[in-house]
Design an enzyme around this catalytic site. Structure first.
Site, PDB file in Angstrom:
ATOM      1  N   HIS A 184      -0.310   4.463   7.302  1.00  0.00           N
ATOM      2  CA  HIS A 184       0.221   5.174   6.129  1.00  0.00           C
ATOM      3  C   HIS A 184       0.495   6.645   6.410  1.00  0.00           C
ATOM      4  CE1 HIS A 184      -2.491   1.869   4.704  1.00  0.00           C
ATOM      5  NE2 HIS A 184      -1.330   1.505   4.171  1.00  0.00           N
ATOM      6  N   ASP A 236      -3.381   7.739   8.253  1.00  0.00           N
ATOM      7  CA  ASP A 236      -4.500   6.917   8.735  1.00  0.00           C
ATOM      8  C   ASP A 236      -4.083   5.813   9.711  1.00  0.00           C
ATOM      9  OD1 ASP A 236      -3.193   5.155   7.115  1.00  0.00           O
ATOM     10  OD2 ASP A 236      -4.863   4.751   5.750  1.00  0.00           O
ATOM     11  N   SER A 295       0.807  -1.228   0.000  1.00  0.00           N
ATOM     12  CA  SER A 295       0.000   0.000   0.000  1.00  0.00           C
ATOM     13  C   SER A 295       0.838   1.275   0.000  1.00  0.00           C
ATOM     14  CB  SER A 295      -0.924   0.012   1.222  1.00  0.00           C
ATOM     15  OG  SER A 295      -0.171  -0.140   2.402  1.00  0.00           O
TER      16      SER A 295
END
Ligand SMILES: *[C@@H]1O[C@H](CO)[C@@H](O)[C@H](O)[C@H]1NC(C)=O
Ligand SMILES: *[C@@H]1O[C@H](CO)[C@@H](O)[C@H](O)[C@H]1NC(C)=O
Length: 387
Positions: free
Chosen positions: A356, A353, A52
């Site tokens: 990240h 978040d 991610s």
């Protein structure tokens, strides 16, 4: 927004010619640079593998959940863009610095799309290790639906669509940049809830071996310039701080990061660097750059104000989006869900978040690896500065 970019040639301003590059700013704001044939771009294409941290839309194309909902993408793209951040990722800034378009995600390539300038195989949630390795170790890892070897299989399947003969592929890849990672963060995340550093240390050599294996196979496929990034200072990460939730003051350093978890990453990165050195010695025709994501990120937590972030023993480590005390993160109320809140100015936050980072952080990391000093050895000099 930049309308006209003036850049010097690759040999710097002292060489007489100054190239004026006209750039067209698209609606989404990315620059597309028209460069004369006399001054080709340093890299023809970028191929990226990871999780991610660098997924530009592969996972989102398969799972229409997060990060397909607001406030993901809110700062830069003005809509969710399949990225786990409020804006651009490190890989976006790197592509921009080299005058290349943002990398299209492999799983949503459409017929007729320009794929000659690179493709992104990174998939959010991917592990470095295959599911069977976790099974052998009796580790129940749900995130491992896709692994690095899956991404390599995608690349092998994709290859014949961009080059046919070995000669054609070799000459194309000679001018391409391959990024293997960051990957391994999800393997590590799966062990974090056990709060057992010994268990993490057992995993390190396996992750390094998986990254090394993929790098070897990419070299066999024709890659000659590769980047292998290390991992981040997870002891400063909002999600890790919230999950470990230690009430012992001696577990934290003077800045507020978990000493043992950063220590583990230092240990892991050393192993990775050793593996890279071995690969270099066995493949003398190949250039492998190590990206020090650990150093490029840790400095932000140590001097947040210097980089434009809010400071304070807790404030520095708070996620902009999510819910939970004191770090703004809980696994149950994730950013993007209705009960989560979002900060008013994400550019003041290092963390987006929980797991990240914000675009502001990714931009600083990208500057640190592209313009120095967090790449060893440096990449070719970029025609554009990261704004
Ligand atoms: C931590 O993990 C190691 C290795 O798997 C294991 O031997 C040890 O018992 C674990 N410690 C605790 C406290 O669970
Ligand atoms: C790396 O490759 C070797 C040789 O093919 C294989 O035996 C090993 O299991 C691989 N390791 C990982 C972690 O994938």
């Amino acid at each position: 927004m930049r309308g006209l970019t003036v850049a010097t040639g690759p040999n710097g301003p002292r060489r007489s010619k100054i190239f004026i590059l006209f750039s067209i700013t698209f609606a989404c704001g990315f620059l597309s640079n028209v460069v004369s044939n006399a001054n080709p771009l340093p890299y023809e294409a970028i191929f990226n593998f990871g999780d991610s941290i660098s997924d530009t839309g592969n996972a989102a194309s398969q799972h229409p959940a997060m990060p397909s909902n607001s406030p993901y993408g809110s700062t830069y793209f003005k809509h969710p863009s399949g990225r786990m951040s409020n804006g651009r990722l490190i890989i976006d800034f790197i592509a921009e610095a080299y005058g290349l378009p943002v990398l299209p995600p492999y799983l949503s390539i459409t017929k007729g799309q320009d794929i000659k300038k690179g493709v992104n195989f990174a998939y959010a949630g991917s592990t470095a290790l295959d599911q069977n390795v976790f099974k052998q170790k009796s580790m129940n890892v749900e995130a491992a639906a896709y692994s690095l070897s899956t991404q390599l299989d995608w690349f092998k399947k994709f290859k014949p669509t961009i080059c046919k003969s070995k000669e054609e592929c070799d000459s194309y890849f000679k001018n391409s940049l391959f990024l293997v990672g960051e990957i391994g963060g999800n393997d590590i995340n799966a062990i974090i809830p056990h709060k057992n550093i010994t268990k993490l240390r057992e995993l390190a050599p396996l992750i390094v071996e998986a990254i090394s294996n993929t790098t070897i196979q990419l070299i066999e496929e024709g890659a000659v310039e590769l980047v292998v990034p290390g991992n981040f200072p997870i002891g400063c990460n909002s999600a890790v701080l919230a999950i470990v939730n230690s009430d012992k003051e001696c577990d934290y350093d003077q800045f507020g990061c978990l000493i043992a978890y950063n220590g583990f990453i230092e240990y892991y990165n050393e192993q990775l660097k050793n593996a890279i050195e071995t690969l270099r010695q066995k493949n003398l025709h190949v250039k492998i750059t190590y990206f020090d994501y650990y150093g490029a990120t840790r400095r932000l937590f140590q001097a947040p104000q210097q980089y434009g972030f809010s400071s304070g023993k807790i404030q520095t480590f708070k996620a902009c989006c999510g819910k939970g005390e004191p770090y703004g993160f809980s696994a149950q109320i994730y950013c993007g869900s209705s009960a989560a809140t979002v900060c008013s100015d994400p550019s003041k936050y290092i963390n987006w978040d929980g797991p990240h980072f914000t675009e502001a952080t990714y931009r600083l990391i990208a500057k640190g690896v592209v313009e120095g000093p967090f790449a060893n050895p440096s990449l070719k000099s970029p025609p554009f500065k990261i704004a």
